[in-house]
Design a protein around this motif. Structure first.
Motif, short mmCIF file in Angstrom:
data_model
loop_
_atom_site.label_atom_id
_atom_site.label_comp_id
_atom_site.label_asym_id
_atom_site.label_seq_id
_atom_site.Cartn_x
_atom_site.Cartn_y
_atom_site.Cartn_z
N ARG A 134 0.84 -1.21 0.00
CA ARG A 134 0.00 0.00 0.00
C ARG A 134 0.87 1.25 0.00
O ARG A 134 0.63 2.19 -0.75
CB ARG A 134 -0.94 -0.01 1.22
N GLY A 135 1.91 1.27 0.83
CA GLY A 135 2.83 2.42 0.88
C GLY A 135 3.54 2.61 -0.45
O GLY A 135 3.70 3.73 -0.95
N GLN A 166 -0.52 7.04 5.48
CA GLN A 166 0.29 5.98 4.86
C GLN A 166 1.54 6.58 4.21
O GLN A 166 2.62 5.99 4.26
CB GLN A 166 -0.54 5.22 3.83
#
Length: 188
Positions: A134-135, A166
């Motif tokens: 996700r990052g 994030q």
């Protein structure tokens, strides 16, 4: 050493070329080894040692007791300056990357900066690959596609605040990785 330091210093002050040759032959290999282990860059170490001998030639009048101590102190100081300057340079590139990630207008980087620095680009690529999925997605959307946080949030079906959180985690991780790579293992 073949010649006593005080006699050698007198000869150096008289600009005796043979005395400089004796000093060079005696200390150059040791100084080069010292500098190269200090900064881990042989080419820069050679330059630093050569500069130290030039400084000895220019400032021989201030050398009073030990040529060896003077040369090693000079090389050590120049190595420290070299490392300090490299850190400033590398911090500059790290700062640009962070500015790119957080800026609303991603045109903060000129062509001559990060995009043309292959070492920094390669390091950035390696660090990005270490991020959680996700990052990594968020960082790549910011860097490659130049999306704003609102656009990233819409695409990933998360809140804009969640995208920023994030991103913050990713930047923190990347900062630590940059510091590890540069040999600075300290907590931020």
């Amino acid at each position: 050493m073949i010649i006593e330091d005080s006699l050698l210093i007198q000869k150096l002050k008289a600009k005796d070329e043979d005395a400089y040759l004796v000093v060079f032959k005696e200390y150059y290999p040791h100084l080069l080894s010292f500098a190269s282990h200090y900064i881990w860059d042989m080419e820069a170490a050679e330059d630093i040692v050569q500069d130290a001998f030039m400084k000895l030639y220019e400032n021989v009048d201030i050398v009073s007791i030990s040529i060896k101590a003077y040369l090693f102190r000079t090389v050590r100081n120049r190595c420290l300056n070299y490392l300090r300057d490299r850190k400033v340079h590398d911090t500059h590139h790290q700062g640009i990357v962070e500015a790119m990630l957080w800026s609303d207008s991603l045109n903060v980087v000129e062509e001559k900066d990060v995009y043309n620095d292959k070492v920094t680009l390669d390091l950035l690529g390696l660090i990005i690959q270490k991020l959680p999925q996700r990052g990594r997605d968020i960082v790549l959307m910011r860097l490659e596609k130049e999306y704003k946080f609102s656009q990233i949030a819409a695409i990933l079906n998360i809140s804009e605040n969640s995208a920023k959180v994030q991103m913050s985690r990713a930047v923190s991780f990347m900062r630590k990785e940059f510091l590890k790579y540069k040999g600075i293992d300290k907590e931020l």
